[in-house]
Design a protein around this motif. Structure first.
Motif, short mmCIF file in Angstrom:
data_model
loop_
_atom_site.label_atom_id
_atom_site.label_comp_id
_atom_site.label_asym_id
_atom_site.label_seq_id
_atom_site.Cartn_x
_atom_site.Cartn_y
_atom_site.Cartn_z
N GLY A 92 0.94 -1.46 -0.01
CA GLY A 92 -0.03 -0.02 0.10
C GLY A 92 0.80 1.32 -0.17
N ASP A 93 2.16 1.19 -0.40
CA ASP A 93 3.01 2.46 -0.18
C ASP A 93 3.03 2.86 -1.67
N GLY A 94 2.38 2.22 -2.73
CA GLY A 94 2.49 2.82 -4.02
C GLY A 94 3.88 2.79 -4.79
N HIS A 95 4.93 1.95 -3.82
CA HIS A 95 6.10 1.95 -4.41
C HIS A 95 6.65 3.47 -4.63
N GLY A 96 6.24 4.26 -3.74
CA GLY A 96 6.67 5.59 -3.77
C GLY A 96 6.14 6.38 -5.26
N ASP A 127 0.42 8.29 -5.31
CA ASP A 127 -0.26 9.59 -5.35
C ASP A 127 -0.72 9.71 -6.84
N THR A 128 -2.00 9.80 -6.69
CA THR A 128 -2.90 9.66 -8.10
C THR A 128 -3.64 11.07 -8.46
N TRP A 129 -3.42 11.32 -9.76
CA TRP A 129 -3.99 12.42 -10.31
C TRP A 129 -5.02 11.89 -11.45
N VAL A 130 -6.16 12.60 -11.58
CA VAL A 130 -7.13 12.33 -12.52
C VAL A 130 -6.98 13.67 -13.42
N VAL A 188 -11.80 11.01 -2.49
CA VAL A 188 -11.10 9.87 -2.28
C VAL A 188 -9.45 9.80 -2.07
N GLY A 189 -9.12 11.05 -1.90
CA GLY A 189 -7.68 11.37 -1.53
C GLY A 189 -6.80 11.51 -2.82
N GLY A 190 -7.64 11.77 -4.08
CA GLY A 190 -6.59 11.97 -5.41
C GLY A 190 -6.75 13.37 -5.73
#
Ligand code: BGC
Length: 372
Positions: A182-186, A211-214, A231-233
């Protein structure tokens, strides 16, 4: 029984009286259909640009995103029980002995192209009251997911993509060694498009810690932008932010998940992919003619930045399992946001409007049973 069908020769969409299916083998399961999602592929079939009825039939029953309930099982059925909620896979093997992927149960990677797909190519789909299929293609969904379980199939697109991302990014040893789940591999991800595939993909990335951008056409501050932020994006609008500006905001773009089918913006986004990045195409564009590309820059960037680009379609059993598990995780964490992805439930008689009317909302569902 009622079924929503397309008639390619007549170019018509109708609710037909379709024969009830019967269990023929002891591994067969009879389902009552609850919900069937409508997606871009269904709309393409309804425009008669895609899709093929089963051999000898003059119509194709639509529907490949489904949620059903088990009514009857054959004596050799082990994967599901009466009363279970299930999602049924879409693609069936081509049957050629030399197709190694189909022989391995991975028809999602079929070599020959002779696979069939329920509700799309050569097999009737799920937009009907009852369905029979083999238990090997069914995945059980917990009863708590009754309202949103129809999202499992569209989520499998991201799940299959992310299984492959994990495989290919293992080429970067520092992203794998000693990383907690769950660390998104940074890593930083950009999702192109805010339709159901994009938004479900964003959840899959966010829950893995990316760290997700739409990036989509809706304005900043729009309901979709707010949904992404809730949702944290992060959200950036293609109307006010260029891809170059997006790159400056995000930093090194490690992953792009394309979910638009829009060719120009997708290839342009490839030019802002970061060092060691991976770019995933999931959209199937219509044939709209050539576009201009800065081929020199794209190729330079791909080589000098160790980039990887792949396309992905359909999904195998591993992606379905992951999708069922992830949808439960999403629903546990963001119940209201996940429910909000389903923006309307309609009767089979209303399906034609969903298929040929203007697109609206996020995921629209044809329903054969009341919720509850
Ligand atoms: C479906 C896939 C299918 C693809 C191509 C998509 O909409 O989700 O299962 O393989 O269309 O037909």
């Amino acid at each position: 029984m009622r079924a929503v069908a397309v008639f390619p020769a007549e170019k018509k969409i109708k609710v037909v009286d379709h024969p009830e299916p019967r269990r023929e083998r002891e591994t067969d399961v009879l389902l009552e259909m609850l919900d069937v999602g409508v997606c871009g592929t269904d709309r393409e079939i309804a425009r008669f640009d895609y899709g093929t009825p089963p051999a000898g039939a003059d119509y194709l029953v639509l529907g490949h995103e489904s949620l059903g309930r088990v009514l009857e099982v054959g004596s050799d059925v082990t994967r599901v029980e009466r009363g279970d909620l299930v999602v049924t896979m879409v693609r069936r093997p081509c049957g050629h002995a030399d197709c190694r992927s189909c022989a391995a149960g991975r028809q999602d990677f079929c070599f020959t192209g002779d696979f069939t797909e329920r509700g799309i190519n050569g097999r009737h789909g799920f937009m009907t009251e009852k369905v029979v299929d083999d238990h090997q293609y069914m995945h059980v969904v917990s009863p708590e997911l009754r309202e949103v379980g129809v999202l499992v199939e569209p989520l499998t697109i991201a799940e299959k993509a992310l299984i492959q991302v994990w495989d290919v990014q293992e080429r970067l040893p520092w992203t794998v060694a000693g990383q907690a789940e769950g660390d998104g591999h940074g890593q930083r991800a950009v999702v192109l498009g805010a339709g159901p595939v994009g938004l479900l993909g964003a959840l899959a990335l966010i829950i893995r810690g990316f760290d997700t951008w739409v990036y989509s056409l809706e304005a900043e501050g729009s309901p979709k932008a707010k949904w992404v932020e809730s949702v944290g994006g992060h959200y950036a609008s293609g109307k006010t932010t260029s891809l170059e500006q997006l790159k400056d905001k995000v930093g090194n773009i490690d992953l792009v998940y394309e979910a638009t089918g829009a060719v120009a913006v997708s290839f342009h986004a490839l030019s802002v992919l970061g060092t060691n990045g991976v770019f995933i195409f999931t959209g199937v564009p219509g044939r709209k003619g050539p576009i201009e590309l800065e081929g020199d820059d794209l190729m330079r960037n791909m080589v000098l930045s160790n980039q990887l680009v792949f396309g992905t379609v359909n999904a195998g059993p591993d992606a379905f399992e992951a999708s069922v598990a992830d949808l439960a995780r999403f629903y546990g964490r963001w119940p209201e946001q996940v429910k909000a992805l389903i923006t309307g439930r309609f009767t089979p008689e209303q399906a034609e409007d969903l298929l040929i009317g203007p697109p609206s909302g996020i995921k629209r569902v044809v329903t054969f049973a009341e919720l509850g």
